[in-house]
Design an enzyme around this catalytic site. Structure first.
Site, PDB file in Angstrom:
ATOM      1  N   SER A 250      -1.458  -3.546  10.100  1.00 46.61           N
ATOM      2  CA  SER A 250      -1.123  -4.479   9.024  1.00 46.61           C
ATOM      3  C   SER A 250       0.170  -5.233   9.348  1.00 46.61           C
ATOM      4  CB  SER A 250      -0.949  -3.711   7.712  1.00 46.61           C
ATOM      5  OG  SER A 250      -2.112  -2.961   7.455  1.00 46.61           O
TER       6      SER A 250
ATOM      7  N   ARG B 211       1.820 -12.203  -0.501  1.00 49.54           N
ATOM      8  CA  ARG B 211       0.466 -12.464  -0.003  1.00 49.54           C
ATOM      9  C   ARG B 211      -0.135 -13.714  -0.613  1.00 49.54           C
ATOM     10  NH1 ARG B 211      -1.785  -8.774   3.982  1.00 49.54           N
ATOM     11  NH2 ARG B 211      -0.129  -7.235   4.204  1.00 49.54           N
TER      12      ARG B 211
ATOM     13  N   ASP C  11      -9.582  -9.437   8.923  1.00 51.36           N
ATOM     14  CA  ASP C  11      -9.017  -8.113   8.596  1.00 51.36           C
ATOM     15  C   ASP C  11      -9.999  -6.967   8.832  1.00 51.36           C
ATOM     16  OD1 ASP C  11      -6.677  -6.674   7.599  1.00 51.36           O
ATOM     17  OD2 ASP C  11      -7.845  -6.233   5.808  1.00 51.36           O
TER      18      ASP C  11
ATOM     19  N   LYS D  33      -9.678  -2.119   1.465  1.00 49.58           N
ATOM     20  CA  LYS D  33      -9.285  -0.982   2.309  1.00 49.58           C
ATOM     21  C   LYS D  33     -10.049   0.289   1.927  1.00 49.58           C
ATOM     22  CE  LYS D  33      -6.239  -3.511   4.368  1.00 49.58           C
ATOM     23  NZ  LYS D  33      -6.460  -3.925   5.763  1.00 49.58           N
TER      24      LYS D  33
ATOM     25  N   CYS E  79       0.658  -7.446  11.714  1.00 52.05           N
ATOM     26  CA  CYS E  79       0.913  -7.554  13.151  1.00 52.05           C
ATOM     27  C   CYS E  79       0.116  -8.682  13.806  1.00 52.05           C
ATOM     28  CB  CYS E  79       0.640  -6.225  13.839  1.00 52.05           C
ATOM     29  SG  CYS E  79       1.839  -4.958  13.367  1.00 52.05           S
TER      30      CYS E  79
ATOM     31  N   TYR F 185      -1.309  -3.599  -6.922  1.00 51.34           N
ATOM     32  CA  TYR F 185      -1.182  -4.298  -5.635  1.00 51.34           C
ATOM     33  C   TYR F 185      -2.518  -4.317  -4.879  1.00 51.34           C
ATOM     34  CZ  TYR F 185      -0.277  -5.202  -0.770  1.00 51.34           C
ATOM     35  OH  TYR F 185      -0.367  -5.714   0.495  1.00 51.34           O
TER      36      TYR F 185
ATOM     37  N   HIS G  96     -10.581  -2.140  11.520  1.00 52.79           N
ATOM     38  CA  HIS G  96      -9.507  -2.997  11.012  1.00 52.79           C
ATOM     39  C   HIS G  96      -9.270  -4.115  12.030  1.00 52.79           C
ATOM     40  CE1 HIS G  96      -5.055  -3.119   9.402  1.00 52.79           C
ATOM     41  NE2 HIS G  96      -5.829  -3.974   8.756  1.00 52.79           N
TER      42      HIS G  96
ATOM     43  N   ARG H 299       0.846  -1.191   0.000  1.00 52.62           N
ATOM     44  CA  ARG H 299       0.000   0.000   0.000  1.00 52.62           C
ATOM     45  C   ARG H 299       0.887   1.247   0.000  1.00 52.62           C
ATOM     46  NH1 ARG H 299      -1.991   0.884   4.326  1.00 52.62           N
ATOM     47  NH2 ARG H 299      -1.360  -0.904   5.568  1.00 52.62           N
TER      48      ARG H 299
END
Ligand code: GDP
Ligand code: PGA
Ligand code: MN
Ligand code: MN
Length: 609
Positions: free
Chosen positions: A273, A391, A298, A231, A275, A222, A251, A82
């Site tokens: 993100s 990912r 998420d 997002k 974590c 991406y 989130h 991002r």
């Protein structure tokens, strides 16, 4: 691929939704694609698209015996995460974007976007993807339509969201509002010009118009920049809808726990993100008698129900998980879901037998790989085989531990909220907030070391309120006030208990003080026991931490010294932490809710500062 020419399809009006037909026509006239395809969301269409992407060199088909119907994509090395510095909230007034967002005057931004998108789809196919975030049978389904010139985006959106004809028909039946979300990789092709495997543009624009509820994304392929349901819609635009409509777009993962006493609990957890959300959402409990079930990994949309209880739904249909660190020994449930196939991997390494690999997948490192940039790789190579932000994109219904309540539009009642970050020091393994407002204070001052999920420096501590720093679609102070105001609607006795956690504290020798992953069950057990009032805690200035013996460590091999490191509230560390919090709060100016300024005052007083 059997597309019809632009004009023909626009004139055919593939939808009876007049607003949508008009918007598609406008976008086509601006972006000038060669073809338009209305995405129906079928299996056949997905096969057609992935075949096409394989033929074009964007996707590599994996060995079907290892990963059936699965593919690997390799991005441009400059398009791997991002781009927060290129993300804008263009509210009418700059004040409403707040200090945490980039802002530009909406009219000035529209001029820029009109110029960027003009002819940007030349030589390409424009795909129209009707989608819904959250259940299609919700009382007020949240529709969007993404227009994109990337087939990779279409194939990924089909995994991450509910898309296609069913959604379109429902939108038409109710003439529903939809969020228009326009995406272009920004790489038009001249007649006869050959395409590259990963088209994108050096210049990237991720732009939101919160009042209009629209999204424009230019220049990147991406996921976080290009799968606009995720997002851009389900967090940034949805947070604005939530503010206006009285709910919360967060989130957060959502996890169901069943205790040995057969009582169920639902935990929501906000971590920045990379974590630990996806890992905790797919937790394999290490304590006997405990059961965990996944609801979301998420994004969490929450509202107070009729009885004043906080209810949560996951608006997504897939996992877009960090690959490195996901392994059979750390996250077997994710590995099992991925292994069923139907997945798209991005920027992972390839094994010689046509599978995928990334750091941490297996304890044994393969002797030879093709790295994410297409180079030969051996364990002697001095760079990672997979990009740190590589990912996997996998349908959530392939998760064996998926709760049946995932499909319930009413959602589940949340009993505990965890806020957590990645901190080498200062923040103990788990701390219970003194009360709800103190919990919001904990969330509002959450801090974490930056990760590879966004471009820029990695490992720098920054404040990340409720793990929403890059995702709040309006003023951050107003956002915190919304949390406080909204809870007035709650049955106060049913408000979730709030906890601050940190799986990432280090010992003097640099290792993790806490084993994490499945062993986080022990922290969740303490959380549940605190809800039940059966676990002992020590009151410290920052909140309640586990009393000696109150964390269930049965069968765990952790040294008393490491455990002490994990749990410690160290006044010298908190001295600089308080200064950091003070500095952070100063940035809010007038928009900091007074209740939170009060909480900071009380915290300082408890430290005698
Ligand atoms: P998300 O991006 O918030 O969903 O985070 P993930 O669950 O994908 O995890 C991000 C990274 O942190 C991965 O490399 C994980 O292996 C790692 N991670 C997740 N949980 C833990 C944990 O409990 N302890 C440690 N040490 N690492 C973890
Ligand atoms: P993550 O999702 O939170 O699982 O890393 C992607 C992101 O936030 O960029
Ligand atoms: Mn995320
Ligand atoms: Mn994740």
């Amino acid at each position: 691929m059997g597309h019809a020419p632009v004009q023909e399809i626009v004139e055919q009006a593939m939808t009876t939704h007049k607003g949508l037909a008009a918007w598609v026509g406008e976008v086509a006239a601006l972006t000038l694609p060669d073809h338009i395809r209305w995405v129906d969301g079928s299996v056949e269409e997905q096969a057609l698209l992935t075949d096409h992407l394989v033929a074009e060199g964007t996707l590599t088909r994996l060995n079907p015996e290892l990963f059936p119907n699965s593919f690997a994509a390799f991005s441009d090395p400059k398009d791997v995460a991002r781009v927060e510095g290129r993300t804008f909230i263009c509210s009418e007034n700059e004040r409403d974007a707040g200090f945490t967002n980039n802002w530009m005057d909406p009219a000035a931004m529209k001029d820029i976007l009109n110029e960027k998108f003009a002819g940007s789809m030349r030589g390409r196919t424009m795909f129209v993807i009707p989608f819904v975030m959250g259940p299609l049978d919700a009382e007020d389904p949240k529709f969007g339509v993404e227009i994109t010139d990337s087939a990779y985006v279409v194939a990924s959106m089909r995994i991450m969201a509910n898309i296609g004809t069913d959604v379109l028909r429902k939108m038409e039946d109710t003439n529903a509002f939809f969020v228009p979300a326009l995406h272009s990789v920004g790489a038009p092709l001249a007649p006869g010009e050959a395409d590259v495997a990963w088209p994108c543009n050096e210049e990237k624009w991720i732009v939101h118009f919160p009042e209009e509820r629209s999204i424009f994304s230019f220049g990147s392929g991406y996921g976080g920049n290009a799968l606009l349901g995720k997002k851009c819609f389900a967090l940034r635009i949805a947070s604005v809808m939530a503010r206006d409509e009285g709910w919360l777009a967060e989130h957060m993962l959502i996890l169901k726990l069943t205790s040995p006493a057969d009582k169920t609990y639902h935990v929501a957890a906000a971590f920045p993100s990379a974590c630990g959300k996806t890992n905790l959402a797919l937790l394999e409990p290490t304590l006997p008698g405990w059961k965990a079930e996944t609801l979301g990994d998420d994004i969490n949309w929450m509202r107070f129900g009729k009885e004043g209880e906080l209810r949560a739904v996951n608006p997504e249909a897939g996992l877009f998980g960090v690959a490195p660190g996901t392994g059979w020994h750390t996250n077997p449930n994710a590995m099992a879901a991925i292994s069923k196939g139907n997945s798209i991997f991005t920027n992972v390494a390839l094994t010689d037998d046509g599978g995928v690999w990334w750091e941490g997948m297996t304890k044994e490192v393969p002797t030879h790989l093709t790295d994410w940039q297409g180079n030969d790789w051996t364990p002697e190579s001095d760079r990672p085989a997979a990009h740190p932000n590589s990912r996997f994109c996998t349908p959530i219904d392939q998760v064996d531990m998926l709760s049946k309540d995932y499909f319930n539009p009413e959602g589940v009642e949340i009993n505990a909220i965890l806020f957590g970050g990645r901190r080498k020091t200062t923040i103990p393994l788990v701390t219970q907030a003194r009360d709800w407002t103190h919990g919001i204070f904990m969330g509002s001052t959450l801090s974490s070391e930056t990760t590879a999920a966004a471009t820029g420096a990695v490992g720098v501590v920054r404040r990340d309120p409720m793990a929403m720093l890059p995702f709040i679609g309006y003023d951050a102070g107003d956002y915190l006030k919304h949390w406080i105001d909204l809870s007035a609607k709650a049955d106060q006795a049913r408000l979730p208990k709030i906890f601050l956690v940190n799986w990432f504290r280090r010992t003097a020798d640099g290792g993790f003080a806490w084993p994490g992953f499945g062993e986080n069950t022990r922290v969740l057990k303490w959380v549940v026991d605190r809800i039940e009032g059966t676990a002992e805690a020590v009151e410290t200035p920052i909140g309640f931490v586990p009393a000696v013996g109150s964390l269930d460590l049965t069968g765990l091999d952790v040294s008393p010294a490491d455990l002490a490191d994990a749990l410690r509230v160290e006044p010298s560390e908190w001295e600089s932490e308080l200064a950091g919090i003070q500095e952070w709060y100063a940035r809010f100016g007038d928009s900091l809710p007074e209740q939170l300024a009060e909480e900071l005052k009380d915290l300082k007083a408890r430290f005698g500062a």
